[in-house]
Design a protein around this motif. Structure first.
Motif, PDB file in Angstrom:
ATOM      1  N   GLU A 274     -40.510-100.419  91.850  1.00 28.67           N
ATOM      2  CA  GLU A 274     -40.994 -99.050  91.254  1.00 28.67           C
ATOM      3  C   GLU A 274     -40.956 -98.903  89.826  1.00 28.67           C
ATOM      4  O   GLU A 274     -39.762 -99.481  89.194  1.00 28.67           O
ATOM      5  CB  GLU A 274     -40.480 -97.731  92.133  1.00 28.67           C
TER       6      GLU A 274
ATOM      7  N   VAL B 203     -47.876 -98.128  82.947  1.00 28.91           N
ATOM      8  CA  VAL B 203     -47.064 -98.959  83.440  1.00 28.91           C
ATOM      9  C   VAL B 203     -47.503-100.197  83.641  1.00 28.91           C
ATOM     10  O   VAL B 203     -48.568-100.652  84.242  1.00 28.91           O
ATOM     11  CB  VAL B 203     -46.445 -98.244  85.112  1.00 28.91           C
TER      12      VAL B 203
ATOM     13  N   THR C 116     -44.470 -82.549  88.118  1.00 32.84           N
ATOM     14  CA  THR C 116     -45.417 -83.262  87.490  1.00 32.84           C
ATOM     15  C   THR C 116     -46.775 -82.727  88.100  1.00 32.84           C
ATOM     16  O   THR C 116     -47.027 -82.162  89.144  1.00 32.84           O
ATOM     17  CB  THR C 116     -45.565 -84.880  87.883  1.00 32.84           C
TER      18      THR C 116
ATOM     19  N   PRO D 209     -50.415 -86.508  87.552  1.00 39.87           N
ATOM     20  CA  PRO D 209     -49.909 -87.264  86.900  1.00 39.87           C
ATOM     21  C   PRO D 209     -50.814 -88.836  86.716  1.00 39.87           C
ATOM     22  O   PRO D 209     -51.415 -89.022  87.484  1.00 39.87           O
ATOM     23  CB  PRO D 209     -48.618 -87.959  87.584  1.00 39.87           C
ATOM     24  N   ASP D 210     -50.580 -89.469  85.722  1.00 36.98           N
ATOM     25  CA  ASP D 210     -51.235 -91.035  85.359  1.00 36.98           C
ATOM     26  C   ASP D 210     -50.143 -91.759  85.186  1.00 36.98           C
ATOM     27  O   ASP D 210     -49.404 -91.611  84.168  1.00 36.98           O
ATOM     28  CB  ASP D 210     -52.184 -90.744  84.365  1.00 36.98           C
ATOM     29  N   PHE D 211     -50.329 -92.944  85.730  1.00 35.24           N
ATOM     30  CA  PHE D 211     -49.377 -93.997  85.449  1.00 35.24           C
ATOM     31  C   PHE D 211     -49.904 -95.385  84.870  1.00 35.24           C
ATOM     32  O   PHE D 211     -49.451 -96.318  85.327  1.00 35.24           O
ATOM     33  CB  PHE D 211     -48.449 -94.439  86.716  1.00 35.24           C
TER      34      PHE D 211
ATOM     35  N   ARG E   3     -42.682 -96.420  87.788  1.00 34.23           N
ATOM     36  CA  ARG E   3     -43.273 -95.013  87.458  1.00 34.23           C
ATOM     37  C   ARG E   3     -41.999 -94.047  87.128  1.00 34.23           C
ATOM     38  O   ARG E   3     -41.238 -93.769  87.820  1.00 34.23           O
ATOM     39  CB  ARG E   3     -44.173 -94.625  88.370  1.00 34.23           C
ATOM     40  N   GLN E   4     -42.113 -93.205  85.717  1.00 32.61           N
ATOM     41  CA  GLN E   4     -40.842 -92.677  85.293  1.00 32.61           C
ATOM     42  C   GLN E   4     -40.447 -91.362  86.299  1.00 32.61           C
ATOM     43  O   GLN E   4     -39.501 -91.158  86.372  1.00 32.61           O
ATOM     44  CB  GLN E   4     -41.331 -92.128  83.824  1.00 32.61           C
TER      45      GLN E   4
END
Length: 725
Positions: free
Chosen positions: A306, A288, A280, A283-285, A308-309
């Protein structure tokens, strides 16, 4: 330490005495290569399906586990060079519409007519994959670990179709081999198929599963027998870029609008068909789902899972080490206060007996907090032993980059490093009757203040009627896990529990029975600091409604100051003693109704000879399958002497799920949290225009209730695309 040593020897002995043939080895479904092209349309008309072996004659799991299912289900599987195919014909046993909540992905299992299957590609009865759908076509996919644990946050690339007929509904799916992890050359996979039919309130499985276990229990899978070894997945590289635009404004600080324009990328590289490398960059979440707020009257930090993928695949290798209150690694610590710049994660199977996990993540510097750049490294190695047990070692390191703690107490200081090293034995017998865990942990910090030790163990026995468990924990005063979740330090804990279930011959009542347990905490000087003792009596009806009545006793000797209202009032001093009795009820209505409801109550004593009353409710209505509406309320009233007096607060909020199709979703919830004086609005729109490729629009708004005013507001537009190289 003699007692823990005997305990560990006992559980290891159970593991090795339970070796033997796989329980449902005689339940076999032959799978052969497709003789014709498969079109995933929910119609069983291709020649390949007509020639395929059929799994039928399912066994009932609930309400009874001693007969064949009354609801007929037929399953066929086949494959070609790129995909694994499955089709399930789910016949109706009674007239009437199917029952579902909505088209929402990863639906609630017990509230939907559904078909789900569980695959164990290594046939180790421990780790695997789950796929399925409800009767309206909403997809379900998840990663499986520890024999039956399911992580539905995992999301990957596959397609499915559900078609409804007057007398049945048909589920058909295509799963790329690149989506799965399996060992080349293996010709027998573990597999089981599960069917839930709410009209008959019957849960069934192809390979029989005792009713005390979930239908997902991999110890009871049958065998998927391949005519030839599954084809190699070939080059397996997926690039998942994203572009994002958004705006955020903090009205409390009276600052200007901050605009976000970001790009980033994830990559998944299959080094082998069972070993994966995740990368990654920036990354941006933001897509979610936001954690819904909860009322907090606890003295310790609350746990939120958790989502986040990047952290999910084979996440059990990292996050399942330890217990709910003793986790040396908790991935949500990473990126919480500083942006993640890049990361890499290697995880998967080396062979049938060995699994590996290695993760390295770099976060950036935060100048306004004087926070240095930090590097996080986690390494895990797992070896299967006995029937379904394993031994796992873990190393966790948090390292500040080019950082020297400042001198002077008035300045913010961060540690140069924090390290944890641990070893864990997980017990699971071949029949799943005995499960347990025993572990040790050691922590280090640069000045020695974080050098500590942990030991914990538990043993659980679960038969048809009887369940009992023993657990104990020790956490030293100085044990520190800066990248973990350990809300309490400096204690011993012992916790025995037992439960007995009666299964009467009744047309309406499925089961009932008591459960009792006690939990004692002692500080490291041997002084008792806490005790909770409870007695529950549980009722479960064939309609799937449930009712529980309970009573309990609590004792607390505070080790540090605590505000018993958690609302900014006076704190009780350390050394305060309190004890009280309380009782309560819980009820969940049957899921078959369009209108559903649940409630729980609590009444009893509290600190300083006070009292606490609590009532929680949830009302739901669905316009299936497109709209599901829920309204939840949580009211607490605490009556104490001065200076606290009477404190009451509400947590109220509606949630609306609009699922226009099984690829187009809108979820909105609003929460009024009187305890923290906040109104939160979160709306999340998702369009899955291709498998695992999405467009998200996320709006978040936080407000001050009285006088009404906006605290902060944000809007994010994010586009992700899954591209197979």
């Amino acid at each position: 330490m003699k007692c823990p040593s005997l305990f560990i020897a006992f559980v290891i002995g159970i593991s090795f005495t339970a070796l033997g043939q796989k329980i449902n080895d005689t339940y076999r479904l032959d799978i052969q290569k497709a003789s014709s092209e498969i079109l995933v349309d929910g119609i069983l008309d291709e020649r390949a399906w007509l020639e395929a072996d059929v799994a039928a004659d399912f066994f009932m799991i609930t309400p009874m586990d001693t007969s064949f299912s009354q609801v007929r289900t037929e399953v066929r599987m086949t494959y070609d060079d790129e995909n694994l195919y499955i089709i399930a014909v789910n016949h109706h046993a009674m007239e009437g519409d199917y029952i579902v909540q909505s088209l929402r992905r990863d639906f609630s299992f017990g509230q939907n007519d559904n078909f789900i299957f569980f695959m164990d590609p290594f046939d180790d009865q421990t780790n695997g994959f789950s796929f399925g759908a409800n009767a309206a076509g909403a997809q379900w996919d998840g990663l499986m670990s520890n024999g039956n644990q399911m992580d539905l946050s995992w999301d990957n690339k596959w397609t499915s179709k559900v078609r409804n007929y007057e007398d049945k509904w048909v589920f058909e799916a295509s799963i790329p081999f690149k989506t799965l992890r399996y060992k080349p050359g293996i010709t027998e996979w573990g597999i089981n198929f599960s069917r839930l039919d709410l009209k008959t309130t019957e849960k069934s499985g192809w390979a029989p599963v005792p009713r005390q276990f979930p239908s997902s229990t991999l110890a009871y899978t049958g065998v998927l027998a391949w005519d030839n070894p599954p084809p190699k997945a070939g080059t397996n590289i997926s690039i998942i870029p994203y572009v994002l635009g958004g705006a955020t404004k903090d009205f409390e600080s009276e600052g200007g609008t901050i605009y976000k324009r970001e790009i980033g990328m994830d990559a998944k590289i299959g080094l082998t068909s069972s070993l994966n490398l995740d990368l990654t960059i920036n990354p941006d979440f933001s897509q979610v789902e936001v954690d819904e707020q909860v009322t907090n009257l606890d003295r310790f930090e609350l746990f939120f899972p958790e989502r986040r993928q990047f952290f999910l695949e084979n996440g059990d290798l990292f996050g399942n080490f330890g217990y709910s209150r003793i986790r040396p690694f908790f991935s949500r610590r990473i990126g919480l206060n500083a942006p993640i710049q890049f990361g890499a994660r290697l995880s998967g199977k080396l062979n049938k007996d060995w699994r590996i996990g290695a993760m390295n993540i770099q976060t950036g510097e935060v100048e306004e907090e004087l926070r240095p750049a930090e590097n996080f490294t986690v390494m895990s190695l797992q070896r299967q032993v006995g029937a379904r047990s394993n031994i796992t070692g873990i190393f966790v390191n948090k390292q500040s980059i080019n950082y020297t703690p400042p001198e002077g107490d008035s300045l913010q200081a961060f540690t140069q490093f924090n390290r944890n090293l641990g070893l864990e034995y997980n017990l699971a017998t071949s029949n799943n009757l005995w499960t347990g865990k025993a572990m040790v942990l050691k922590s280090w910090s640069p000045d020695g203040s974080g050098n500590g030790f942990v030991h914990a163990a538990n043993l659980n026995y679960r038969s048809g009627n009887l369940e009992w468990e023993w657990s104990h924990e020790y956490v030293s005063d100085n044990y520190t896990a800066e990248v973990g979740f350990v809300p309490r330090r400096g204690y011993y804990r012992i916790n025995p529990e037992t439960q007995y279930t009666f299964f009467p011959k009744s047309e309406k009542l499925l089961s009932h029975g008591p459960s009792v347990g006690t939990s004692f905490f002692f500080n490291t000087k041997g002084v008792q600091t806490d005790n909770t003792t409870f007695l529950f009596y549980n009722f479960r009806w064939r309609s799937q409604s449930r009712f529980t009545i309970w009573g309990g006793y609590d004792y607390v000797l505070l080790q540090r100051p605590f505000d018993p209202t958690n609302s900014g009032k006076e704190q009780l001093p350390a050394g305060t003693e309190a004890s009280w009795f309380a009782w309560g009820t819980e009820y969940n209505s049957k899921p078959q109704s369009l209108f559903t409801y649940s409630f729980s109550t609590r009444s009893g004593g509290y600190y300083e000879d006070g009292s606490r009353y609590n009532i929680q409710t949830e009302l739901g209505y669905r316009f299936q399958p497109y709209v599901a509406i829920a309204m939840s309320t949580n009211y607490n009233r605490i009556v104490m002497p001065e200076p606290w007096n009477t404190t009451s607060f509400w947590l109220v909020g509606p949630r609306i799920d609009v699922t226009m199709t099984n690829t187009l979703f809108l979820t909105t919830f609003i929460q009024y949290n009187e305890q923290i004086d906040n109104i939160n609005l979160n709306a999340r729109f998702q369009w899955r225009f291709k498998p695992a490729s999405d467009l998200f629009i996320v709006y978040t708004d936080n407000n001050l209730p009285q006088p009404f005013g906006v605290k902060n507001r944000s809007l994010v537009l994010k586009f992700t695309y899954w591209w197979n190289v």
